[in-house]
Design a protein around this motif. Structure first.
Motif, mmCIF file in Angstrom:
data_model
loop_
_atom_site.group_PDB
_atom_site.id
_atom_site.type_symbol
_atom_site.label_atom_id
_atom_site.label_comp_id
_atom_site.label_asym_id
_atom_site.label_seq_id
_atom_site.Cartn_x
_atom_site.Cartn_y
_atom_site.Cartn_z
ATOM 1 N N THR A 179 7.128 4.610 -5.877
ATOM 2 C CA THR A 179 5.914 5.369 -6.170
ATOM 3 C C THR A 179 5.724 5.491 -7.677
ATOM 4 O OG1 THR A 179 6.139 6.686 -4.146
ATOM 5 C CG2 THR A 179 4.813 7.634 -5.910
ATOM 6 N N ILE A 180 4.481 5.361 -8.123
ATOM 7 C CA ILE A 180 4.134 5.691 -9.503
ATOM 8 C C ILE A 180 3.760 7.169 -9.538
ATOM 9 C CG2 ILE A 180 2.468 5.338 -11.366
ATOM 10 C CD1 ILE A 180 2.264 2.431 -10.542
ATOM 11 N N SER A 181 4.414 7.922 -10.414
ATOM 12 C CA SER A 181 4.107 9.347 -10.576
ATOM 13 C C SER A 181 3.338 9.548 -11.871
ATOM 14 C CB SER A 181 5.399 10.170 -10.602
ATOM 15 O OG SER A 181 6.044 10.123 -9.344
ATOM 16 N N VAL A 182 2.256 10.281 -11.783
ATOM 17 C CA VAL A 182 1.413 10.549 -12.946
ATOM 18 C C VAL A 182 1.389 12.060 -13.169
ATOM 19 C CG1 VAL A 182 -0.855 10.277 -14.014
ATOM 20 C CG2 VAL A 182 -0.011 8.536 -12.418
ATOM 21 N N LEU A 183 2.036 12.490 -14.235
ATOM 22 C CA LEU A 183 1.980 13.894 -14.635
ATOM 23 C C LEU A 183 0.742 14.086 -15.503
ATOM 24 C CD1 LEU A 183 3.289 16.724 -14.843
ATOM 25 C CD2 LEU A 183 4.514 15.876 -16.857
ATOM 26 N N PRO B 227 -2.638 0.396 -3.068
ATOM 27 C CA PRO B 227 -2.336 1.668 -3.739
ATOM 28 C C PRO B 227 -3.337 2.761 -3.373
ATOM 29 C CG PRO B 227 -2.374 -0.171 -5.294
ATOM 30 C CD PRO B 227 -2.955 -0.677 -4.022
ATOM 31 N N TYR B 228 -2.813 3.951 -3.135
ATOM 32 C CA TYR B 228 -3.668 5.119 -2.899
ATOM 33 C C TYR B 228 -2.974 6.337 -3.485
ATOM 34 C CZ TYR B 228 -0.460 6.298 0.914
ATOM 35 O OH TYR B 228 0.655 6.616 1.639
ATOM 36 N N ILE B 229 -3.751 7.383 -3.742
ATOM 37 C CA ILE B 229 -3.242 8.587 -4.416
ATOM 38 C C ILE B 229 -2.956 9.699 -3.423
ATOM 39 C CG2 ILE B 229 -3.907 10.488 -5.956
ATOM 40 C CD1 ILE B 229 -5.305 8.479 -7.717
ATOM 41 N N GLU B 230 -1.803 10.322 -3.586
ATOM 42 C CA GLU B 230 -1.497 11.600 -2.952
ATOM 43 C C GLU B 230 -1.293 12.627 -4.071
ATOM 44 O OE1 GLU B 230 -1.695 12.887 -0.213
ATOM 45 O OE2 GLU B 230 -1.351 11.448 1.402
ATOM 46 N N LEU B 231 -1.693 13.853 -3.815
ATOM 47 C CA LEU B 231 -1.446 14.941 -4.754
ATOM 48 C C LEU B 231 -0.125 15.608 -4.408
ATOM 49 C CD1 LEU B 231 -5.000 16.560 -5.039
ATOM 50 C CD2 LEU B 231 -4.035 14.593 -6.239
ATOM 51 N N GLY C 189 1.844 3.224 -1.554
ATOM 52 C CA GLY C 189 1.305 1.990 -0.979
ATOM 53 C C GLY C 189 1.429 0.785 -1.884
ATOM 54 N N LEU C 190 2.266 0.877 -2.911
ATOM 55 C CA LEU C 190 2.339 -0.196 -3.914
ATOM 56 C C LEU C 190 2.873 -1.496 -3.334
ATOM 57 C CD1 LEU C 190 3.795 1.927 -6.859
ATOM 58 C CD2 LEU C 190 1.427 1.201 -6.554
ATOM 59 N N TRP C 191 3.949 -1.418 -2.556
ATOM 60 C CA TRP C 191 4.587 -2.644 -2.066
ATOM 61 C C TRP C 191 3.785 -3.311 -0.956
ATOM 62 C CZ3 TRP C 191 7.952 -4.747 -5.121
ATOM 63 C CH2 TRP C 191 8.669 -3.935 -6.012
#
Length: 386
Positions: free
Chosen positions: A165-169, A205-209, A199-201
């Protein structure tokens, strides 16, 4: 498209490039926002346009003034905030098939727009400016003067990858300000959620909060919003649970839960009927911002600045997009070098930096795990020809 389903994913011709990109970020150390992404995973939209999501429900924006009591106004602010989330974090899955990386704004890049007056509601305007490039920070200001409601804020990103997962702070905050007829403004501090890009692999890709955000009012009411989503084995996408309390109290005046990209209901409390709908994004369409024609825009307005890149991305002509993107970036490097050689500093157009903002510190004390101090970009003046 169901809120629980990611977009259809990347085209077959881009799957190889996507896997190569994932391997690159897996071996990259540091903030991922500094990486150059291949054009086929780029959005045709600059990050300076993203603050427009705050205004896509202009009537709900105005309705925060209509509450007769501070409690009612806090509930209205919470409803408006939940209303903004679908546009901010899932709309691109519908419009582009999956989440894409926005174009990195250049320093001084601006975006202007408005939601016109309908039925006497007043005009809502937006001014957005890239106020820092390293680190990247976008400042924004929305205002409906007739309603006496404004939002001022800024956001930067610190991005990391954990192998799945990519995490964006999101670094920053927003203030909603109500000009009250009683004389003293009401101010609401709004903190920003952490983003997990899943969903990267699968190439979708989609965003969850994630984690918790807060809305703390100068009237002493606190909204606490907890986010959860679909895990690897279980869970429901885009879930949230929110409570409204008096600051310092654990007694809930209101509890709301549901899907922030769909429908949510009142679970408990005295401020609204239990089991009533709190917000339903499926029956409340978003209203897109209106902007001038590109031919009338200044050279640093987002859609004019990136028009060749955006057109290349939209038409699949990634060579054209990459070349013009490189041209823009090289011009910015040359300008930065010139400023360094001349010993000059970049001057902001519409905002001023307030170090260790006391307004933030006063309201942040009730927000757990938030910085005690933070700077603010305060709006100063709008465009002269917007």
């Amino acid at each position: 498209m169901s809120a629980e389903q990611p977009g259809p994913g990347l085209s077959s011709e881009n799957q190889g490039g996507w896997m190569h990109f994932l391997k690159s970020i897996a071996s990259f150390s540091g903030d991922l926002s500094k990486m150059t992404a291949p054009s086929f995973i780029l959005s045709p939209v600059s990050l300076t346009e993203y603050p427009s999501y705050w205004g896509e429900h202009p009537d709900t924006f105005n309705e925060v003034q209509e509450g007769k009591t501070p409690e009612e106004r806090m509930v209205a602010v919470l409803r408006w905030f939940i209303a903004t989330l679908k546009g901010q974090y899932t709309s691109r899955n519908t419009s582009m098939g999956h989440e894409k990386k926005p174009l990195n704004p250049v320093l001084s890049e601006v975006f202007y727009g408005k939601w016109p007056d309908h039925s006497g509601r007043g005009e809502l305007t937006l001014v957005s400016e890239q106020v820092s490039h390293h680190p990247p920070i976008t400042a924004y200001y929305l205002e409906n003067k007739k309603a006496g409601v404004s939002v001022q804020g800024h956001s930067g990103q610190k991005t990391s990858f954990n192998g799945r997962t990519i995490s964006v702070l999101q670094v920053g905050h927003a203030f909603m300000r109500l000009k009250r007829p009683e004389g003293e403004d009401e101010v609401y501090l709004i903190t920003l959620p952490t983003l997990h890009i899943d969903g990267l692999w699968y190439g979708s890709p989609y965003i969850e909060l994630a984690d918790t955000t807060y809305i703390h009012s100068s009237t002493g009411y606190l909204a606490t919003i907890n986010y959860s989503g679909r895990g690897y084995f279980s869970g429901k996408a885009h879930s949230f649970h929110a409570t409204v309390t008096q600051s310092g109290s654990s007694t809930s005046l209101l509890e709301v839960a549901g899907d922030w990209s769909g429908s949510s209901t009142v679970k408990k409390g005295t401020l609204l009927p239990v089991s009533s709908t709190f917000w339903d994004a499926n029956v409340s369409p978003r209203e897109e911002i209106q902007v001038k024609p590109i031919s009338e825009m200044g050279e640093y307005e987002s859609r004019r600045l990136w028009q060749v890149v955006s057109q290349g991305i939209r038409t699949g002509n990634y060579d054209v997009a990459s070349k013009d993107k490189s041209r823009i970036e090289n011009e910015q490097r040359a300008l930065r070098k010139k400023r360094e050689e001349e010993g000059t500093k970049h001057e902001l157009k519409h905002f001023e930096l307030i170090e260790n903002d006391p307004d933030y510190a006063k309201l942040a004390v009730a927000c757990k795990n938030q910085p005690n101090t933070q700077s603010t970009y305060r709006f100063t003046t709008g465009p002269t020809n917007a």
